[in-house]
Design a protein around this motif. Structure first.
Motif: not given
Length: 433
Positions: A157, A161, A185, A188, A191, A194, A204, A386-387
């Motif tokens: 990740a 961010t 961050s 993670g 991410y 995703a 991660c 995006w999330y």
């Protein structure tokens, strides 16, 4: 014939009689005609014995004057000696000082913790700190081995961010070229959500940063986490994986790091009991425990170190607390369909008063609900588009958690403070060494 260079930890496996050790002078003592040099090489300790059989008196006298922590290479004949550290002794034939140390600042006398932290780069050479860092390494390796064996895929990740994961008040910010602010961050997790939609089961492992102005024994501003995330798993599947992982790690350390636990004088009986299943209580049940112990707490209060200690001390294994009020937890946690005011989450508290080592939950998978939560928590929607996409394109129920390496290591080692469980701790009052 040239003597073989051997690491001290490998001595029980070798057949050679004459060996070479490359390390540092840990300690020394003398009886005049015999000089004992305790040598460490990072993997262990061995006693070297220099006598008049192989050296002149002048040479023995010079060995007595070698400063502690000088780098040194020695050659000698190996022999078993049950009374010696590690069960072996080296009858020295040659002693070569690579670099003479200046007067070493860390002596056998007691030093303050501030004094030692200012010299952390040297403190980690001590026997105790060496043992802690080896156990930490075993914890990390055990986690990776466990998850890899279960078919998880490691996905790295990003450290930089565009948004918060755990709350905007604990972000470290920096200027990111002409694009405005970026942040170190906190996790993670987003991410990994995703990644699990692409790979099924992922994790991660890396640093996380929290700008919390806390000086408690459980807090660091930079720490390390492992964060698994699983598509199609619900919150109960999630807890089952957590208890399997924690049990595996503890039992692995008991098996592989017995010597280090002995150096730390760790009572291993409580650790031997860390096997599934772990007890489970609701947040409401935890509130009742605290009230029965005289604490003035109400439904909706979050738990701090004192509260976690009281709860965990009632159990001889790690204990799950689940179904926290939604209002005190992050935006991404899935509400309970039967009670939307509570979320399908859990904290895992380590026994012996060590408190939370894991936080996990089932994640919101419904597009509309996630959009509502982002608005409710006053988060910048553009940073989360995006999330949100993950809910637009084939969303599924999914779950995950984060396990803190330092807190887990501190518990297994029986440490008073997490600052000893990381090579170079970062706290609000310390950024070096």
């Amino acid at each position: 014939m040239t003597a073989s260079w051997v690491y001290i930890e490998d001595i029980p496996k070798i057949q050679e009689r004459e060996i070479e050790i490359r390390g540092w002078l840990f300690n020394k003592r003398s009886s005049g005609k015999v000089v004992f040099l305790i040598i460490r090489d990072g993997t262990g300790y061995i006693q070297g014995v220099a006598t008049l059989d192989n050296f002149t008196q002048e040479e023995l006298d010079s060995f007595e004057k070698i400063p502690i922590e000088s780098s040194i290479i020695v050659i000698g004949d190996l022999k078993k000696e049950p009374r010696a550290p590690g069960g072996y002794e080296l009858m020295l034939k040659r002693v070569n000082v690579v670099s003479y140390s200046e007067e070493y600042p860390i002596q056998k006398k007691d030093h303050s913790i501030d004094f030692l932290l200012e010299r952390r780069h040297l403190w980690i050479r001590s026997r105790r700190q060496n043992a802690i860092l080896r156990i930490r390494s075993e914890v990390v390796k055990a986690i990776r081995d466990f998850l890899d064996s279960k078919g998880f895929v490691l996905v790295d990740a990003p450290i930089l961010t565009p948004s918060a994961c755990e709350g905007t008040t604990t972000l470290f910010s920096l200027d990111y070229f002409d694009l405005g602010k970026a942040y170190l961050s906190q996790s993670g997790q987003l991410y990994m959500e995703a990644a699990c939609m692409a790979l099924g089961k992922v994790y991660c492992f890396g640093p996380a940063f929290r700008a919390e102005k806390s000086k408690t024994r459980r807090h660091l501003t930079e720490f390390w986490m492992v964060e698994p995330e699983m598509a199609y798993w619900d919150w109960q599947d999630n807890m089952k994986l957590q208890e399997e992982l924690v049990s595996y790690v503890v039992q692995r350390v008991l098996e592989k790091r017995k010597r280090e636990l002995e150096i730390l004088e760790r009572d291993t009986k409580p650790l031997e009991n860390v096997v599934p299943p772990f007890p489970r209580i609701t947040y409401r049940g935890a509130i009742e425990i605290l009230k029965n112990n005289g604490l003035n707490v109400e439904y909706g209060d979050d738990f701090g170190g004192d509260e976690e200690t009281i709860i965990s001390n009632r159990f001889d294994k790690p204990v799950f607390i689940h179904h926290y009020p939604a209002k005190i937890k992050p935006f991404y946690m899935q509400p309970d369909p039967d009670n939307p005011h509570e979320v399908l989450n859990n904290d895992l508290l380590a026994p012996e008063g060590y408190g939370e080592i894991i936080g996990g939950s089932q994640r919101i998978h419904d597009l509309k609900l996630l959009e509502e939560k982002i608005k409710e928590y006053n988060l910048p929607r553009e940073a989360f588009e995006w999330y949100i996409d993950l809910r637009r394109y084939g969303s599924v129920p999914h779950s995950g958690f984060g396990l803190g390496i330092e807190r887990t290591t501190a518990w297994i080692c029986g440490l008073k403070h997490v600052r000893e469980a990381i090579p170079f701790p970062r706290m609000i009052y310390r950024i070096y060494p």
